[in-house]
Enzyme design. Structure first.
Site, PDB file in Angstrom:
ATOM      1  N   LYS A  11     -90.819   1.374 -33.877  1.00 25.33           N
ATOM      2  CA  LYS A  11     -89.929   2.492 -33.562  1.00 25.33           C
ATOM      3  C   LYS A  11     -90.507   3.312 -32.394  1.00 25.33           C
ATOM      4  O   LYS A  11     -91.681   3.133 -32.020  1.00 25.33           O
ATOM      5  CB  LYS A  11     -89.745   3.338 -34.825  1.00 25.33           C
ATOM      6  CG  LYS A  11     -89.024   2.575 -35.945  1.00 25.33           C
ATOM      7  CD  LYS A  11     -88.855   3.438 -37.191  1.00 25.33           C
ATOM      8  CE  LYS A  11     -88.063   2.703 -38.264  1.00 25.33           C
ATOM      9  NZ  LYS A  11     -87.880   3.538 -39.490  1.00 25.33           N
ATOM     10  N   TYR A  51     -78.093   0.900 -38.573  1.00 23.72           N
ATOM     11  CA  TYR A  51     -78.276   1.675 -39.809  1.00 23.72           C
ATOM     12  C   TYR A  51     -76.941   1.974 -40.507  1.00 23.72           C
ATOM     13  O   TYR A  51     -76.841   2.965 -41.232  1.00 23.72           O
ATOM     14  CB  TYR A  51     -79.013   2.979 -39.494  1.00 23.72           C
ATOM     15  CG  TYR A  51     -80.510   2.794 -39.310  1.00 23.72           C
ATOM     16  CD1 TYR A  51     -81.299   2.197 -40.304  1.00 23.72           C
ATOM     17  CD2 TYR A  51     -81.162   3.248 -38.166  1.00 23.72           C
ATOM     18  CE1 TYR A  51     -82.674   2.037 -40.144  1.00 23.72           C
ATOM     19  CE2 TYR A  51     -82.539   3.094 -37.998  1.00 23.72           C
ATOM     20  CZ  TYR A  51     -83.288   2.490 -38.996  1.00 23.72           C
ATOM     21  OH  TYR A  51     -84.647   2.344 -38.847  1.00 23.72           O
ATOM     22  N   ASN A 114     -91.853   7.016 -39.387  1.00 23.94           N
ATOM     23  CA  ASN A 114     -92.614   5.979 -40.114  1.00 23.94           C
ATOM     24  C   ASN A 114     -92.893   4.717 -39.292  1.00 23.94           C
ATOM     25  O   ASN A 114     -93.249   3.676 -39.838  1.00 23.94           O
ATOM     26  CB  ASN A 114     -91.974   5.681 -41.473  1.00 23.94           C
ATOM     27  CG  ASN A 114     -90.603   5.046 -41.383  1.00 23.94           C
ATOM     28  OD1 ASN A 114     -90.090   4.834 -40.293  1.00 23.94           O
ATOM     29  ND2 ASN A 114     -90.017   4.749 -42.527  1.00 23.94           N
ATOM     30  N   HIS A 117     -89.958  -0.808 -38.597  1.00 24.21           N
ATOM     31  CA  HIS A 117     -88.831  -1.252 -39.423  1.00 24.21           C
ATOM     32  C   HIS A 117     -89.028  -2.718 -39.778  1.00 24.21           C
ATOM     33  O   HIS A 117     -89.494  -3.498 -38.947  1.00 24.21           O
ATOM     34  CB  HIS A 117     -87.514  -1.109 -38.638  1.00 24.21           C
ATOM     35  CG  HIS A 117     -86.388  -1.891 -39.251  1.00 24.21           C
ATOM     36  ND1 HIS A 117     -85.609  -1.384 -40.268  1.00 24.21           N
ATOM     37  CD2 HIS A 117     -85.942  -3.166 -39.036  1.00 24.21           C
ATOM     38  CE1 HIS A 117     -84.722  -2.308 -40.636  1.00 24.21           C
ATOM     39  NE2 HIS A 117     -84.904  -3.387 -39.893  1.00 24.21           N
ATOM     40  N   GLU A 128     -79.488  -8.484 -38.490  1.00 23.69           N
ATOM     41  CA  GLU A 128     -80.247  -7.642 -37.553  1.00 23.69           C
ATOM     42  C   GLU A 128     -80.693  -8.437 -36.325  1.00 23.69           C
ATOM     43  O   GLU A 128     -80.657  -7.933 -35.195  1.00 23.69           O
ATOM     44  CB  GLU A 128     -81.449  -7.011 -38.274  1.00 23.69           C
ATOM     45  CG  GLU A 128     -80.996  -5.961 -39.286  1.00 23.69           C
ATOM     46  CD  GLU A 128     -82.111  -5.437 -40.190  1.00 23.69           C
ATOM     47  OE1 GLU A 128     -81.797  -4.609 -41.062  1.00 23.69           O
ATOM     48  OE2 GLU A 128     -83.280  -5.846 -40.042  1.00 23.69           O
TER      49      GLU A 128
HETATM   50  P1  DAT Z   1     -86.723   1.110 -44.872  1.00 21.71           P
HETATM   51  O1  DAT Z   1     -87.010   1.516 -43.441  1.00 21.71           O
HETATM   52  O2  DAT Z   1     -87.978   1.073 -45.690  1.00 21.71           O
HETATM   53  O3  DAT Z   1     -85.911  -0.149 -44.983  1.00 21.71           O
HETATM   54  P2  DAT Z   1     -84.280   2.549 -45.498  1.00 21.71           P
HETATM   55  O4  DAT Z   1     -83.539   1.350 -44.992  1.00 21.71           O
HETATM   56  O5  DAT Z   1     -83.887   3.083 -46.838  1.00 21.71           O
HETATM   57  O6  DAT Z   1     -85.859   2.284 -45.525  1.00 21.71           O
HETATM   58  O7  DAT Z   1     -84.142   3.753 -44.468  1.00 21.71           O
HETATM   59  C1  DAT Z   1     -84.181   3.503 -43.083  1.00 21.71           C
HETATM   60  C2  DAT Z   1     -84.973   4.573 -42.403  1.00 21.71           C
HETATM   61  O8  DAT Z   1     -84.336   5.829 -42.607  1.00 21.71           O
HETATM   62  C3  DAT Z   1     -86.392   4.762 -42.937  1.00 21.71           C
HETATM   63  O9  DAT Z   1     -87.310   3.865 -42.359  1.00 21.71           O
HETATM   64  C4  DAT Z   1     -86.663   6.188 -42.578  1.00 21.71           C
HETATM   65  C5  DAT Z   1     -85.311   6.852 -42.713  1.00 21.71           C
HETATM   66  N1  DAT Z   1     -85.196   7.492 -44.029  1.00 21.71           N
HETATM   67  C6  DAT Z   1     -84.981   6.880 -45.215  1.00 21.71           C
HETATM   68  N2  DAT Z   1     -84.955   7.752 -46.229  1.00 21.71           N
HETATM   69  C7  DAT Z   1     -85.124   8.974 -45.645  1.00 21.71           C
HETATM   70  C8  DAT Z   1     -85.181  10.314 -46.139  1.00 21.71           C
HETATM   71  N3  DAT Z   1     -85.046  10.572 -47.444  1.00 21.71           N
HETATM   72  N4  DAT Z   1     -85.390  11.308 -45.242  1.00 21.71           N
HETATM   73  C9  DAT Z   1     -85.539  11.039 -43.926  1.00 21.71           C
HETATM   74  N5  DAT Z   1     -85.480   9.827 -43.390  1.00 21.71           N
HETATM   75  C10 DAT Z   1     -85.286   8.800 -44.239  1.00 21.71           C
HETATM   76 MG    MG Z   2     -83.964  -0.569 -44.532  1.00 21.08          MG
END
Ligand code: DAT
Ligand code: MG
Length: 152
Positions: A11, A51, A114, A117, A128
């Protein structure tokens, strides 16, 4: 277990913080094979597609803005069980819940920063990879001399 592919992305914060080599190195050292890679500064529209499952979440606008704030490194990694193992290498979504030794557990603190991805399933990886690299199979098919030392 069949060889599979996963979409891994560094990212904008990972790129800005100079963690590109570190993250690629962890996948390489584990034994996985890099089969596609490019640097992309993605549009908000493209990121909304990536997303799409999270549309409606309160953090969605901030997530898209952050992801569009700079270039990302888009990659496809290949190998046995790489989707699940790739997620394990990254660590938990929230870095505060990520074990030390994982990428997020070693280099990140906030969930909204974080740094990486990884696809969560073989099917989402296919979607993707098509979104980021195009519908035609974009990956490079090659063998590595080291493969006989990685796989029995
Ligand atoms: P991952 O990246 O582990 O697949 P995800 O698909 O649920 O997780 O979410 C995508 C991204 O969105 C994640 O890397 C960071 C952001 N995100 C997820 N939950 C969040 C939250 N509660 N607050 C802020 N950002 C969040
Ligand atoms: Mg995800």
């Amino acid at each position: 277990m069949a060889t599979e592919q996963t979409y891994i992305m560094i990212k904008p914060d990972g790129v800005q913080r100079g963690l590109t080599g570190e993250i690629i190195g962890r996948f390489e050292r584990r034994g996985y094979k890099l089969v596609a890679m490019k640097l992309v500064h993605a549009s908000q529209e493209h990121l909304e597609k990536h997303y799409a499952d999270l549309k409606g979440k309160p953090f969605f606008p901030g997530l898209v803005k952050y992801m569009a704030s700079g270039p990302v490194v888009a990659m496809v990694w290949e190998g046995k069980d790489v989707v699940k193992q790739g997620r394990a290498l990254l660590g938990a979504t929230n870095p505060l819940a990520s074990a030390p030794g994982t990428i997020r557990g070693d280099f990140a603190i906030d969930v909204g920063r974080n740094i990486c991805h990884g696809s969560d399933a073989v099917e989402s990886a296919k979607k993707e990879i098509a979104l980021w690299f195009g519908e035609q199979n974009p990956t490079i098919n090659y063998t590595r001399a080291v493969d006989t030392w990685v796989y029995e």
